[in-house]
Enzyme design. Structure first.
Site, mmCIF file in Angstrom:
data_model
loop_
_atom_site.group_PDB
_atom_site.id
_atom_site.type_symbol
_atom_site.label_atom_id
_atom_site.label_comp_id
_atom_site.label_asym_id
_atom_site.label_seq_id
_atom_site.Cartn_x
_atom_site.Cartn_y
_atom_site.Cartn_z
ATOM 1 C CB THR A 18 -0.933 -0.003 1.224
ATOM 2 O OG1 THR A 18 -1.848 -1.102 1.121
ATOM 3 C CG2 THR A 18 -1.722 1.288 1.323
ATOM 4 C CG ASP A 61 -2.170 -6.444 -2.581
ATOM 5 O OD1 ASP A 61 -2.012 -7.053 -1.502
ATOM 6 O OD2 ASP A 61 -3.105 -5.654 -2.792
ATOM 7 C CB SER A 62 1.724 -7.793 1.220
ATOM 8 O OG SER A 62 0.576 -7.456 1.970
ATOM 9 C CB THR A 95 -0.107 -3.752 6.514
ATOM 10 O OG1 THR A 95 -1.364 -3.604 5.841
ATOM 11 C CG2 THR A 95 0.628 -2.426 6.532
ATOM 12 C CG ASP A 96 -3.494 -7.278 3.646
ATOM 13 O OD1 ASP A 96 -3.860 -6.578 4.616
ATOM 14 O OD2 ASP A 96 -4.082 -7.274 2.552
ATOM 15 C CB THR A 266 -3.060 -21.527 21.801
ATOM 16 O OG1 THR A 266 -4.389 -21.200 22.248
ATOM 17 C CG2 THR A 266 -2.198 -20.266 21.833
ATOM 18 C CD GLN A 267 -8.680 -22.586 17.180
ATOM 19 O OE1 GLN A 267 -9.682 -21.931 17.470
ATOM 20 N NE2 GLN A 267 -8.749 -23.789 16.644
ATOM 21 C CB CYS A 268 -5.905 -18.287 23.090
ATOM 22 S SG CYS A 268 -7.124 -19.530 23.592
#
Length: 330
Positions: A18, A61-62, A95-96, A266-268
């Site tokens: 970007t 584009d990232s 940034t993505d 972990t997903q946390c």
């Protein structure tokens, strides 16, 4: 730890993203005139060190970032430092996937005695309220003041460690946060020579599977049959999964027998994996699943890309997964 030294000759590597995008018929797209715009904006700023500029074509584009591109970026950074005598590198990146790239390159560049910063922006340079110039100028000033060797992110005045950083917002000036993950007590150990940045690296096939309620064996079996050399299993809580499903456990045991490295995270957003706390986690350990401790998805993906791309025996890869290489477990 090497001492931070003020940078005097910086290579700016522009990958797209970007920060340098301009409008096209189909929306914002990377543009190749960013060096001139950067020189015009920075003209007369006496507090900046000397810098040179290189575009990594094609600009992307990232969202289109790949492990293949990381190899190109790795080679460009090594050429800038070892070939051209630069003492620091600034990577301009979308940034993505910036957190993924910074984490991956922190492993790909083990042993490089130069600071590497990744930065970008949420809005293109030149538009109203853009954060582009403040991030770019701030990153250059940080390098001029002295940043320790290794890879870090620079965004909105902060230096962020790549092993705990994730993009959590799609708007505003603070898209990245440092996740609060468990810190381990790993004792530093000598690293195999194959991990040194000067050694050739191959691409690795790493899959990622997030568990959801009712997750069954067929999806796991499909991922393991895809040619994956490594699998990141995003578990619940402290590292639990459907341990009452014999087909699921059998598929994981078969993965280990076939030399596929399966690692649980972990997903946390906070905490980490402790596989032996619950029976639903210890059964994963019993069939060969390794602990990713407090590593983020971004960090573990980059770590497996390195370890599986070095030609090491699977037993050595499994050992190094749970050993700290550059701060990812500390």
């Amino acid at each position: 730890m090497a001492t931070a030294q003020p940078a005097r000759n910086i290579m700016v590597l522009y990958t797209g993203g970007t920060i340098g995008m301009q409008n096209s018929a189909n929306g914002l797209a990377p543009a190749s005139d960013f060096e001139q715009r950067m020189r015009e904006h920075l003209a007369g700023q006496a507090d900046l060190p000397a810098w040179q500029f290189r575009e990594l074509l094609p600009l992307i584009d990232s969202a289109n970032m790949t492990p293949q591109y990381w190899q190109r970026l790795r080679a460009a950074i090594i050429e800038a430092v070892d070939g051209q005598g630069c003492d620091a590198v600034l990577v301009l990146h979308g940034t993505d996937t910036l957190a993924y790239s910074a984490a991956a390159l922190s492993f790909q560049l083990l042993g490089l005695q130069a600071a590497v910063l990744f930065t970008g922006s949420m809005l293109p340079a030149g538009v109203a309220d853009s954060d582009a110039w403040e991030n770019l100028t701030g990153a250059l000033q940080a390098l001029a003041a002295g940043v320790p060797p290794g890879v870090q992110l620079y965004f909105h005045g902060e230096l962020l460690a790549p092993h705990r950083t994730a993009k959590v917002r799609s708007f505003g000036r603070h898209p990245f946060v440092t996740l609060k993950r468990f810190a381990g007590s790993a004792t530093p150990q000598p690293l195999p020579a194959a991990l040194d940045y000067r050694q050739p690296k191959q691409l690795a096939n790493v899959a990622v599977l997030p568990l959801v309620p009712g997750f069954g064996a067929p999806l796991l079996q499909a991922a393991l049959a895809s040619g994956a050399q490594g699998l990141i299993l995003e578990c619940f809580g402290s590292g639990t999964g459907p341990s009452d499903n014999p087909d699921f456990l059998a598929a994981l045991a078969e993965a280990r027998a076939r030399g596929i490295v399966v690692v649980a995270i972990t997903q946390c957003h906070e905490g980490g994996v402790e596989l032996d706390v619950y029976e639903a986690g210890s059964r994963l350990r019993q069939v060969g699943v390794l602990s990713g401790a407090g590593m983020t998805r971004e960090a573990l993906f980059g770590k497996l890309q390195l370890l599986l791309g070095c030609g090491l025996p699977v037993t050595e890869v499994r050992r190094l997964v749970e050993q700290d290489l550059c701060g990812e477990l500390l």
